[in-house]
Scaffold this motif. Structure first.
Motif, mmCIF file in Angstrom:
data_model
loop_
_atom_site.group_PDB
_atom_site.id
_atom_site.type_symbol
_atom_site.label_atom_id
_atom_site.label_comp_id
_atom_site.label_asym_id
_atom_site.label_seq_id
_atom_site.Cartn_x
_atom_site.Cartn_y
_atom_site.Cartn_z
ATOM 1 N N GLN A 95 -38.170 -33.557 -53.134
ATOM 2 C CA GLN A 95 -39.063 -34.511 -53.510
ATOM 3 C C GLN A 95 -39.158 -35.970 -52.292
ATOM 4 O O GLN A 95 -37.956 -36.608 -52.360
ATOM 5 N N GLY A 96 -39.972 -36.135 -51.981
ATOM 6 C CA GLY A 96 -39.868 -37.212 -50.730
ATOM 7 C C GLY A 96 -39.598 -36.345 -49.315
ATOM 8 O O GLY A 96 -39.740 -37.790 -48.050
ATOM 9 N N SER A 97 -39.723 -35.637 -49.650
ATOM 10 C CA SER A 97 -39.940 -34.628 -48.284
ATOM 11 C C SER A 97 -41.190 -34.571 -46.971
ATOM 12 O O SER A 97 -42.118 -35.266 -47.614
ATOM 13 N N ALA A 98 -40.975 -34.815 -46.004
ATOM 14 C CA ALA A 98 -41.339 -35.756 -45.286
ATOM 15 C C ALA A 98 -42.830 -33.772 -44.802
ATOM 16 O O ALA A 98 -42.004 -32.859 -43.939
ATOM 17 N N VAL A 99 -44.476 -33.608 -45.386
ATOM 18 C CA VAL A 99 -44.452 -32.373 -45.314
ATOM 19 C C VAL A 99 -45.775 -32.812 -44.465
ATOM 20 O O VAL A 99 -46.558 -33.467 -44.746
ATOM 21 N N ILE A 100 -46.069 -32.443 -43.536
ATOM 22 C CA ILE A 100 -47.364 -31.806 -42.763
ATOM 23 C C ILE A 100 -47.983 -30.381 -42.626
ATOM 24 O O ILE A 100 -47.007 -29.735 -41.942
ATOM 25 N N ARG A 101 -49.460 -30.686 -43.173
ATOM 26 C CA ARG A 101 -49.920 -28.753 -43.926
ATOM 27 C C ARG A 101 -50.625 -28.599 -42.912
ATOM 28 O O ARG A 101 -51.424 -29.640 -42.007
ATOM 29 N N CYS A 102 -50.484 -27.857 -41.850
ATOM 30 C CA CYS A 102 -51.584 -27.092 -40.021
ATOM 31 C C CYS A 102 -51.877 -26.088 -41.378
ATOM 32 O O CYS A 102 -51.669 -25.613 -41.289
ATOM 33 N N MET A 103 -53.153 -25.882 -40.784
ATOM 34 C CA MET A 103 -54.125 -24.803 -40.446
ATOM 35 C C MET A 103 -54.889 -24.611 -38.976
ATOM 36 O O MET A 103 -55.579 -25.112 -38.152
ATOM 37 N N PRO A 104 -54.260 -23.583 -38.231
ATOM 38 C CA PRO A 104 -54.110 -23.142 -36.786
ATOM 39 C C PRO A 104 -55.184 -21.988 -36.932
ATOM 40 O O PRO A 104 -55.952 -21.217 -38.203
ATOM 41 N N ASN A 105 -55.978 -21.785 -35.546
ATOM 42 C CA ASN A 105 -56.416 -20.381 -35.710
ATOM 43 C C ASN A 105 -56.089 -19.556 -34.398
ATOM 44 O O ASN A 105 -55.548 -19.853 -33.749
ATOM 45 N N THR A 106 -56.755 -18.265 -34.522
ATOM 46 C CA THR A 106 -56.324 -17.326 -33.406
ATOM 47 C C THR A 106 -56.682 -17.482 -32.072
ATOM 48 O O THR A 106 -55.249 -16.885 -30.803
ATOM 49 N N PRO A 107 -57.305 -19.075 -31.488
ATOM 50 C CA PRO A 107 -57.565 -18.723 -29.977
ATOM 51 C C PRO A 107 -56.157 -19.663 -29.944
ATOM 52 O O PRO A 107 -55.914 -19.952 -28.550
ATOM 53 N N ALA A 108 -55.660 -19.942 -30.924
ATOM 54 C CA ALA A 108 -54.290 -20.690 -30.232
ATOM 55 C C ALA A 108 -53.562 -19.750 -29.875
ATOM 56 O O ALA A 108 -52.553 -20.869 -28.596
ATOM 57 N N ALA A 109 -53.437 -19.008 -29.180
ATOM 58 C CA ALA A 109 -52.495 -17.961 -28.771
ATOM 59 C C ALA A 109 -52.911 -17.579 -27.423
ATOM 60 O O ALA A 109 -52.154 -17.736 -26.491
ATOM 61 N N GLY A 137 -54.705 -20.914 -25.526
ATOM 62 C CA GLY A 137 -53.985 -22.060 -26.173
ATOM 63 C C GLY A 137 -55.592 -23.019 -25.716
ATOM 64 O O GLY A 137 -55.957 -24.038 -25.394
ATOM 65 N N LYS A 138 -56.043 -22.386 -26.781
ATOM 66 C CA LYS A 138 -58.345 -22.722 -27.216
ATOM 67 C C LYS A 138 -58.216 -22.492 -28.762
ATOM 68 O O LYS A 138 -59.521 -22.577 -29.128
ATOM 69 N N GLY A 139 -56.865 -23.260 -29.093
ATOM 70 C CA GLY A 139 -57.510 -23.268 -30.606
ATOM 71 C C GLY A 139 -57.458 -24.680 -31.185
ATOM 72 O O GLY A 139 -57.664 -25.208 -30.918
ATOM 73 N N MET A 140 -58.030 -25.342 -32.559
ATOM 74 C CA MET A 140 -58.193 -25.829 -32.860
ATOM 75 C C MET A 140 -56.972 -25.808 -34.494
ATOM 76 O O MET A 140 -56.944 -25.091 -35.948
ATOM 77 N N MET A 141 -56.637 -27.558 -34.305
ATOM 78 C CA MET A 141 -55.536 -26.887 -35.020
ATOM 79 C C MET A 141 -55.546 -28.440 -36.444
ATOM 80 O O MET A 141 -55.851 -29.657 -35.425
ATOM 81 N N VAL A 142 -56.002 -28.162 -37.351
ATOM 82 C CA VAL A 142 -56.277 -28.733 -37.869
ATOM 83 C C VAL A 142 -54.780 -29.423 -39.342
ATOM 84 O O VAL A 142 -54.359 -28.363 -40.018
ATOM 85 N N GLY A 180 -54.184 -26.236 -28.275
ATOM 86 C CA GLY A 180 -55.586 -26.320 -28.141
ATOM 87 C C GLY A 180 -55.708 -27.731 -28.901
ATOM 88 O O GLY A 180 -54.811 -28.787 -28.531
ATOM 89 N N SER A 181 -56.733 -27.627 -29.302
ATOM 90 C CA SER A 181 -57.427 -29.168 -30.262
ATOM 91 C C SER A 181 -56.928 -29.941 -31.290
ATOM 92 O O SER A 181 -56.559 -28.802 -32.408
ATOM 93 N N VAL A 182 -56.571 -30.546 -31.591
ATOM 94 C CA VAL A 182 -55.751 -31.061 -32.857
ATOM 95 C C VAL A 182 -56.703 -32.337 -33.731
ATOM 96 O O VAL A 182 -57.708 -33.611 -32.883
ATOM 97 N N ALA A 183 -56.660 -32.109 -34.904
ATOM 98 C CA ALA A 183 -57.085 -33.517 -36.130
ATOM 99 C C ALA A 183 -56.482 -33.545 -36.855
ATOM 100 O O ALA A 183 -55.542 -32.075 -37.773
ATOM 101 N N PHE A 184 -56.162 -34.613 -38.219
ATOM 102 C CA PHE A 184 -55.507 -34.977 -39.335
ATOM 103 C C PHE A 184 -56.683 -35.060 -40.365
ATOM 104 O O PHE A 184 -58.014 -35.344 -40.498
ATOM 105 N N VAL A 185 -56.679 -34.376 -40.955
ATOM 106 C CA VAL A 185 -57.620 -35.070 -42.276
ATOM 107 C C VAL A 185 -57.154 -35.719 -43.869
ATOM 108 O O VAL A 185 -55.134 -34.812 -43.321
ATOM 109 N N GLU A 186 -57.619 -36.954 -44.238
ATOM 110 C CA GLU A 186 -56.514 -37.855 -44.749
ATOM 111 C C GLU A 186 -56.311 -36.973 -46.481
ATOM 112 O O GLU A 186 -55.784 -36.739 -47.358
ATOM 113 N N GLU A 187 -57.291 -35.975 -46.998
ATOM 114 C CA GLU A 187 -57.789 -35.672 -48.226
ATOM 115 C C GLU A 187 -57.112 -34.095 -47.881
ATOM 116 O O GLU A 187 -57.641 -33.394 -47.526
ATOM 117 N N GLU A 188 -56.216 -33.301 -48.937
ATOM 118 C CA GLU A 188 -56.166 -31.645 -48.611
ATOM 119 C C GLU A 188 -56.932 -31.295 -49.475
ATOM 120 O O GLU A 188 -56.393 -30.174 -48.955
#
Length: 255
Positions: A95-109, A111-116, A139-147
């Protein structure tokens, strides 16, 4: 991703790769990074600022248990395991660990991916910025605030490349049925999708306006769009596909 970080300017000697597979470990070693067969080789050393966890969802609990000492020392964890919730990862690390969840897609291979990404409350602004910088090499990166939005992200961009690949298949097959040689038809379909995406990316106009711009009244494109857009069937089909992927993502998170 590893090559992208190094090309972006991250010193290879500041990166440790833990990889049990011999072939993959050798490939990683070729970049100049330090490689290890087991996290036990480095767990007693200085805790890294960030740890990228790229394993299958069913392996997460077993893998994360070995990294708990890093979590306790303040390491921020970035997970690319589909359907694995922030709370699940935090629970495995403590508990209290810092965690970021990321959903990439295959074009990341290429350099053209979308990482959210979505971060828990323990992640600092600095860690978010470092994560964005690292992921931007793919590739491109975006953050959402609601999981909860990560399920929709999965439906649109996570699974989305497969929809586009299928559309390319369908276009190529249609070209062959119209008399084109198979290889030429495939090239036409791939380049058309690639060029249209690049054009849309560089334009200030939205996709609907771009479509309208290339559609002459009573022309060939209009005739085709009457089929694709008639009764809204393509929109409905895509909406159903995205929702099916999102629902499956929700199911995986409950397993």
């Amino acid at each position: 991703m590893l090559k992208g970080w190094i090309e972006q300017g991250t010193p290879a000697n500041r990166i440790d790769v833990v990889e049990p597979n011999d072939d993959l470990r050798q490939r990683a070693a070729g970049t100049g990074a330090s490689v290890h067969a087991d996290v036990a080789d480095i767990i007693d050393g200085e805790a890294p600022a960030m740890a990228i966890i790229a394993v299958k969802p069913q392996m997460m609990a077993r893998v994360l248990a070995a990294y708990k000492p890093f979590a306790a020392a303040g390491t921020t964890f970035v997970s690319v395991a589909a359907g694995t919730l922030l709370g699940t990862i935090e629970g495995a690390l403590g508990q209290g660990s810092a965690v970021i969840r990321c959903m990439p897609n295959t074009p990341a291979a290429v350099g053209k991916g979308m990482m959210v990404c979505c971060a828990n409350e323990a992640v600092t602004d600095k860690a978010r910025a470092v994560c964005e910088t690292l992921l931007s090499s793919s590739g491109s990166v975006a953050f959402v605030e609601e999981e909860r939005l990560m399920d929709a992200v999965t439906g649109v961009s996570g699974s989305g490349p497969a929809y586009v690949f299928h559309f390319i298949e369908a276009m190529a097959e249609a070209g062959v049925k119209s008399g084109l040689p198979e290889e030429l038809s495939k090239e036409l379909a791939i380049q058309t999708v690639y060029g249209a995406a690049a054009y849309a990316r560089s334009s200030d106009e939205d996709p609907g306006q771009l479509r309208s711009n290339v559609t002459s009244p009573n022309g060939t494109t209009a005739a085709a769009l009457d089929v694709l857009m008639g009764t809204g069937r393509l929109r409905e089909l895509v909406a159903e596909a995205v929702e099916a992927a999102a629902e499956r993502s929700r199911e995986l998170s409950r397993d």
